[in-house]
Design a protein around this motif. Structure first.
Motif, PDB file in Angstrom:
ATOM      1  N   GLN A 120       0.835  -1.196   0.000  1.00 38.09           N
ATOM      2  CA  GLN A 120       0.000   0.000   0.000  1.00 38.09           C
ATOM      3  C   GLN A 120       0.870   1.247   0.000  1.00 38.09           C
ATOM      4  OE1 GLN A 120      -2.837  -1.266   3.442  1.00 38.09           O
ATOM      5  NE2 GLN A 120      -3.946   0.274   2.265  1.00 38.09           N
ATOM      6  N   ILE A 121       0.310   2.312  -0.516  1.00 36.26           N
ATOM      7  CA  ILE A 121       0.894   3.648  -0.383  1.00 36.26           C
ATOM      8  C   ILE A 121      -0.255   4.592  -0.069  1.00 36.26           C
ATOM      9  CG2 ILE A 121       2.893   3.269  -1.879  1.00 36.26           C
ATOM     10  CD1 ILE A 121       0.020   5.326  -3.245  1.00 36.26           C
ATOM     11  N   GLY A 122       0.044   5.824   0.352  1.00 35.53           N
ATOM     12  CA  GLY A 122      -1.010   6.812   0.431  1.00 35.53           C
ATOM     13  C   GLY A 122      -1.236   7.396   1.808  1.00 35.53           C
ATOM     14  N   SER A 123      -2.424   8.009   1.969  1.00 39.25           N
ATOM     15  CA  SER A 123      -2.779   8.804   3.144  1.00 39.25           C
ATOM     16  C   SER A 123      -3.965   8.174   3.870  1.00 39.25           C
ATOM     17  CB  SER A 123      -3.134  10.233   2.707  1.00 39.25           C
ATOM     18  OG  SER A 123      -2.118  10.787   1.890  1.00 39.25           O
ATOM     19  N   VAL A 152       7.530   7.168  -8.221  1.00 34.51           N
ATOM     20  CA  VAL A 152       6.343   7.962  -7.885  1.00 34.51           C
ATOM     21  C   VAL A 152       6.110   8.941  -9.035  1.00 34.51           C
ATOM     22  CG1 VAL A 152       5.383   9.613  -6.233  1.00 34.51           C
ATOM     23  CG2 VAL A 152       6.802   7.731  -5.423  1.00 34.51           C
ATOM     24  N   PRO A 153       4.865   9.158  -9.469  1.00 30.37           N
ATOM     25  CA  PRO A 153       4.606   9.959 -10.676  1.00 30.37           C
ATOM     26  C   PRO A 153       4.672  11.479 -10.470  1.00 30.37           C
ATOM     27  CG  PRO A 153       2.546   9.146  -9.796  1.00 30.37           C
ATOM     28  CD  PRO A 153       3.628   8.538  -8.958  1.00 30.37           C
ATOM     29  N   PHE A 154       5.554  11.928  -9.588  1.00 30.18           N
ATOM     30  CA  PHE A 154       5.800  13.366  -9.417  1.00 30.18           C
ATOM     31  C   PHE A 154       7.111  13.526  -8.660  1.00 30.18           C
ATOM     32  CE2 PHE A 154       2.752  11.866  -6.237  1.00 30.18           C
ATOM     33  CZ  PHE A 154       3.401  12.136  -5.046  1.00 30.18           C
ATOM     34  N   ASP A 155       7.711  14.701  -8.800  1.00 33.72           N
ATOM     35  CA  ASP A 155       8.982  14.961  -8.132  1.00 33.72           C
ATOM     36  C   ASP A 155       8.794  15.014  -6.619  1.00 33.72           C
ATOM     37  OD1 ASP A 155      10.267  15.112 -10.569  1.00 33.72           O
ATOM     38  OD2 ASP A 155      10.005  17.294 -10.742  1.00 33.72           O
ATOM     39  N   GLU A 156       9.844  14.674  -5.888  1.00 35.97           N
ATOM     40  CA  GLU A 156       9.770  14.701  -4.430  1.00 35.97           C
ATOM     41  C   GLU A 156       9.507  16.124  -3.949  1.00 35.97           C
ATOM     42  OE1 GLU A 156      12.403  13.410  -0.485  1.00 35.97           O
ATOM     43  OE2 GLU A 156      13.147  13.000  -2.514  1.00 35.97           O
ATOM     44  N   PRO A 157       8.488  16.308  -3.116  1.00 38.30           N
ATOM     45  CA  PRO A 157       8.156  17.661  -2.652  1.00 38.30           C
ATOM     46  C   PRO A 157       9.168  18.173  -1.629  1.00 38.30           C
ATOM     47  CG  PRO A 157       6.745  16.050  -1.585  1.00 38.30           C
ATOM     48  CD  PRO A 157       7.558  15.300  -2.599  1.00 38.30           C
ATOM     49  N   ALA A 158       9.143  19.491  -1.412  1.00 37.99           N
ATOM     50  CA  ALA A 158      10.046  20.105  -0.432  1.00 37.99           C
ATOM     51  C   ALA A 158       9.702  19.656   0.979  1.00 37.99           C
ATOM     52  CB  ALA A 158       9.971  21.625  -0.538  1.00 37.99           C
ATOM     53  N   ASP A 159       8.435  19.378   1.245  1.00 37.73           N
ATOM     54  CA  ASP A 159       7.997  18.859   2.544  1.00 37.73           C
ATOM     55  C   ASP A 159       6.640  18.188   2.370  1.00 37.73           C
ATOM     56  OD1 ASP A 159       8.055  18.273   5.255  1.00 37.73           O
ATOM     57  OD2 ASP A 159       8.726  20.285   5.816  1.00 37.73           O
ATOM     58  N   ASP A 160       6.231  17.462   3.404  1.00 37.66           N
ATOM     59  CA  ASP A 160       5.007  16.665   3.351  1.00 37.66           C
ATOM     60  C   ASP A 160       4.201  16.978   4.599  1.00 37.66           C
ATOM     61  OD1 ASP A 160       3.113  14.481   3.365  1.00 37.66           O
ATOM     62  OD2 ASP A 160       4.460  13.400   2.018  1.00 37.66           O
ATOM     63  N   TYR A 161       3.031  17.614   4.430  1.00 40.56           N
ATOM     64  CA  TYR A 161       2.236  18.093   5.557  1.00 40.56           C
ATOM     65  C   TYR A 161       0.932  17.293   5.676  1.00 40.56           C
ATOM     66  CZ  TYR A 161       5.268  22.249   5.332  1.00 40.56           C
ATOM     67  OH  TYR A 161       6.339  23.108   5.330  1.00 40.56           O
ATOM     68  N   THR A 162       0.516  17.009   6.897  1.00 34.49           N
ATOM     69  CA  THR A 162      -0.730  16.289   7.155  1.00 34.49           C
ATOM     70  C   THR A 162      -1.722  17.211   7.846  1.00 34.49           C
ATOM     71  OG1 THR A 162       0.387  14.148   7.340  1.00 34.49           O
ATOM     72  CG2 THR A 162      -1.791  14.346   8.374  1.00 34.49           C
ATOM     73  N   GLY A 246      -4.945   6.002  -1.240  1.00 31.38           N
ATOM     74  CA  GLY A 246      -4.005   4.945  -1.575  1.00 31.38           C
ATOM     75  C   GLY A 246      -3.789   4.686  -3.046  1.00 31.38           C
ATOM     76  N   SER A 247      -4.360   5.511  -3.920  1.00 26.84           N
ATOM     77  CA  SER A 247      -4.170   5.344  -5.361  1.00 26.84           C
ATOM     78  C   SER A 247      -3.651   6.635  -5.969  1.00 26.84           C
ATOM     79  CB  SER A 247      -5.497   4.977  -6.043  1.00 26.84           C
ATOM     80  OG  SER A 247      -5.906   3.677  -5.698  1.00 26.84           O
ATOM     81  N   HIS A 248      -2.659   6.503  -6.861  1.00 19.93           N
ATOM     82  CA  HIS A 248      -2.231   7.652  -7.644  1.00 19.93           C
ATOM     83  C   HIS A 248      -3.330   7.998  -8.651  1.00 19.93           C
ATOM     84  CE1 HIS A 248       1.738   7.626  -5.959  1.00 19.93           C
ATOM     85  NE2 HIS A 248       2.006   6.399  -6.392  1.00 19.93           N
ATOM     86  N   ALA A 339       2.113   1.202  -8.552  1.00 17.60           N
ATOM     87  CA  ALA A 339       1.443   1.188  -7.254  1.00 17.60           C
ATOM     88  C   ALA A 339       2.497   0.918  -6.192  1.00 17.60           C
ATOM     89  CB  ALA A 339       0.345   0.138  -7.263  1.00 17.60           C
ATOM     90  N   ALA A 340       2.199   0.084  -5.194  1.00 19.77           N
ATOM     91  CA  ALA A 340       3.215  -0.298  -4.215  1.00 19.77           C
ATOM     92  C   ALA A 340       4.127  -1.379  -4.780  1.00 19.77           C
ATOM     93  CB  ALA A 340       2.547  -0.794  -2.939  1.00 19.77           C
ATOM     94  N   ARG A 341       3.828  -1.812  -6.001  1.00 22.27           N
ATOM     95  CA  ARG A 341       4.625  -2.795  -6.715  1.00 22.27           C
ATOM     96  C   ARG A 341       5.047  -2.186  -8.049  1.00 22.27           C
ATOM     97  NH1 ARG A 341       0.337  -3.744  -4.627  1.00 22.27           N
ATOM     98  NH2 ARG A 341      -0.790  -3.334  -6.526  1.00 22.27           N
ATOM     99  N   PRO A 342       6.028  -2.777  -8.727  1.00 20.31           N
ATOM    100  CA  PRO A 342       6.510  -2.167  -9.980  1.00 20.31           C
ATOM    101  C   PRO A 342       5.461  -2.100 -11.077  1.00 20.31           C
ATOM    102  CG  PRO A 342       8.083  -3.772  -9.128  1.00 20.31           C
ATOM    103  CD  PRO A 342       6.831  -3.924  -8.310  1.00 20.31           C
ATOM    104  N   ASN A 343       4.483  -3.013 -11.076  1.00 22.48           N
ATOM    105  CA  ASN A 343       3.513  -3.022 -12.172  1.00 22.48           C
ATOM    106  C   ASN A 343       2.583  -1.821 -12.078  1.00 22.48           C
ATOM    107  OD1 ASN A 343       2.848  -4.731  -9.835  1.00 22.48           O
ATOM    108  ND2 ASN A 343       0.808  -4.791 -10.732  1.00 22.48           N
ATOM    109  N   PRO A 344       2.107  -1.314 -13.209  1.00 24.82           N
ATOM    110  CA  PRO A 344       1.231  -0.134 -13.199  1.00 24.82           C
ATOM    111  C   PRO A 344      -0.104  -0.419 -12.524  1.00 24.82           C
ATOM    112  CG  PRO A 344       2.135  -0.533 -15.393  1.00 24.82           C
ATOM    113  CD  PRO A 344       2.443  -1.730 -14.572  1.00 24.82           C
ATOM    114  N   GLN A 345      -0.715   0.630 -11.985  1.00 35.15           N
ATOM    115  CA  GLN A 345      -2.026   0.482 -11.359  1.00 35.15           C
ATOM    116  C   GLN A 345      -3.039  -0.114 -12.330  1.00 35.15           C
ATOM    117  OE1 GLN A 345      -2.054   4.065  -8.046  1.00 35.15           O
ATOM    118  NE2 GLN A 345      -2.927   4.474 -10.043  1.00 35.15           N
TER     119      GLN A 345
END
Length: 557
Positions: A120-123, A152-162, A246-248, A339-345
């Motif tokens: 899994q990945i996500g919030s 991950v389908p975007f560049d790493e952000p400067a920070d991650d806020y919840t 949990g899904s891009h 996803a959380a694995r190499p194969n595409p969603q």
């Protein structure tokens, strides 16, 4: 054996042992003390439930496949349980944290949860499932990062806020419980909290978060309230949706987003405006009496306060659903993202699988013995003293509950009369099921299914019929774990019941959940094998009629 040969053999044994240790997924350990404390999210001091003295509680920051160990000490004066909303607990409903799967943690005792964040990945977020505790705290965020080798389908952000936000009651959980136990409703909330605080335009205080000009930040938002859908926006900024439960997702831009109870999502925000303060705004949706709360987002070295002119609300009145429904339809699964694995969603072609069972869920409310109750297909769930999962395990299920109290296709009569009973649906392992949620009430609903992600294939006004399948999104519906159902509307989801266990399907509205709008789905594996379900944990507390019984022989294969 010569000395050099012995040394070489020992080296090989040590090297092999090191490989085994390195091959195991990492462990993260937490120790949480659950206590009462005084806070004032809306400016009114009140008793709340704190974890390690905090509300929101400590964040769990982990990566896919990490093993999580949380030792929870219950220092309240009531039994307590935590559930991990959206964490699928593969093969492990023993740790799900609902009254149907576990005995509660008694006051003055502790319990150690052990589970793996598997693929899994996500919030996500955690919260209490006992009594009306969710109304007073015990809530925090869970952040599941992708493994380093998974792109991950975007560049790493400067920070991650919840951001943990939701409606809030000044009465507190004990007063609210007295209300519902006496047969009345908890009524309207008093306001909206944002990370434990509520603000209004013109307030001075510490910023919620700070951004550096030119940089991009990830914001994770969770609606942890009791009943109110929210719309949120960041003054002057657009938000790029990148993840939903949990899904891009396809990365569309939004000026504001609706977030319903129990749901989480994350967006990217780039700090490219004038360096000053801006308001983050959270407003109620689909309510007669509007509520709004603000927090300050500040640029580093910014000069000047936020503009007092807040962004306009969505272009419809508070009861209309068209704008929100269209926004739901714009959410699409990113079929090219890993996803959380190499194969595409998109490698899982759910739209080509034949449906083996259709279950229609109709929510209703009525009085039973002059007390308010909520129901599914005419049955209002009552938790027995013995958790359902333990009753199955010890072979005493027939003494605790009956399977299939409800039928898959409810009648109109089931809305009028409500029966109090333990509500368990007997499901077939690995069946591909379609669940229809049909809402005949004038208020919005949100539903959650533990143990699974499902494909949210359609929402429309009116009543469902089989012809509505022609309107399903069978290509790129988002895989998620909650679904909203608008007033006088229906929603359809699809999932494969491949996770053995006893899983809770529930209204995410706290009052409705407490007063019976939930059921359990029993998914038994015929093989009774470790390949399908983990053994009962050795530290499982026993209660009800199974208290004192010895644990049975575990699965060995």
């Amino acid at each position: 054996m010569g000395s050099m040969t012995l040394v070489a053999a020992l080296f090989l044994c040590l090297f092999a042992g090191a490989l085994v240790v390195q091959a195991e997924d990492p462990y993260l350990f937490f120790e949480w003390n659950v206590t009462y404390g005084t806070i004032a999210p809306l400016g009114v001091p009140q008793q709340a439930i704190l974890i390690n003295g905090e509300f929101p509680g400590p964040k769990i920051n982990c990566s896919s496949n990490n093993n999580i160990v949380v030792n929870v000490f219950n220092n309240l004066d009531e039994p307590f349980l935590l559930t991990w909303a959206g964490i699928q607990q593969r093969k492990n409903s023993w740790q799900d944290g609902t009254p149907g799967t576990m005995c509660p943690i008694q006051p003055g005792t502790n319990y150690t949860y052990r589970f793996q964040i598997k693929d899994q990945i996500g919030s996500y977020f955690y919260y209490p499932t006992t009594a009306m505790h969710r109304a007073s705290g015990g809530i925090g965020g869970i952040r599941v990062n992708s493994r380093l080798l998974i792109p991950v389908p975007f560049d790493e952000p400067a920070d991650d806020y919840t951001v943990i936000m939701g409606d809030w009651y000044n009465k507190g959980h004990k007063a609210l419980k007295k209300l519902v136990d006496s047969g009345r409703s908890i009524g309207r909330p008093d306001g909206i909290q944002i990370n434990g605080k509520s603000g209004k335009v013109g307030d001075q205080g510490e910023p919620l978060f700070t951004m550096e000009p030119g940089k991009t930040y990830r914001y994770r938002f969770c609606n942890v309230g009791m009943k109110t859908s929210l719309n949120f926006k960041l003054q002057g900024h657009t938000m790029k949706l990148v993840e939903l439960e949990g899904s891009h997702t396809v990365q569309n831009l939004y000026d504001s987003l609706d977030l319903h109870v129990g749901q989480c999502l994350s967006v990217l925000v780039t700090a490219k405006k004038e360096a000053k303060e801006y308001y983050f705004v959270a407003s109620s949706r689909f309510t007669k009496k509007p509520m709004t709360s603000v927090a300050i987002i500040s640029y580093t070295n910014g000069k000047g306060p936020a503009s007092p002119e807040l962004p306009a609300p969505p272009p419809e009145n508070s009861q209309g659903i068209a704008w929100s429904l269209n926004q739901f339809r714009s959410f699409r699964w990113n079929l090219t993202a890993s996803a959380a694995r190499p194969n595409p969603q998109g490698s899982y072609h759910y739209g080509k699988i034949n449906i083996t069972r259709t279950i229609k869920i109709v929510n209703s409310r009525n009085n039973v013995n002059d007390k308010l109750r909520y129901a599914i297909n005419g049955v209002s769930h009552v938790d027995p003293n013995t958790p359902l999962k333990l009753a199955e395990y010890f072979g005493v299920a027939e003494k605790v509950f009956k399977y299939d109290t409800i039928v898959d296709e409810p009648t109109a009569e089931s809305e009028k009369m409500i029966t109090l009973a333990t509500n368990v649906v007997n499901a077939t392992f690995r069946n591909f099921v379609e669940i229809i949620f049909e809402n005949h009430e004038k208020t919005i609903q949100t539903w959650h299914l533990d143990g699974y992600s499902f494909f949210a294939v359609g929402i429309e006004p009116g009543k469902w019929n089989p012809d509505k399948r022609n309107n399903y999104n069978l290509l790129d519906a988002v895989s998620r774990h909650t679904i909203q159902v608008y007033p006088n509307s229906w929603a359809a989801i699809m999932t494969t019941l491949d996770n053995a266990g006893m899983w809770n399907l529930r209204s995410e509205m706290g009052e409705r959940f407490y007063l019976g709008q939930q059921l359990y789905v029993s998914v038994l594996s015929p093989a009774r094998s470790l390949r399908d379900e983990y053994n009962i944990p050795d530290n499982t507390p026993l209660c009800g009629i199974v208290k004192g019984m010895p644990l049975l022989h575990p699965y060995t294969i």
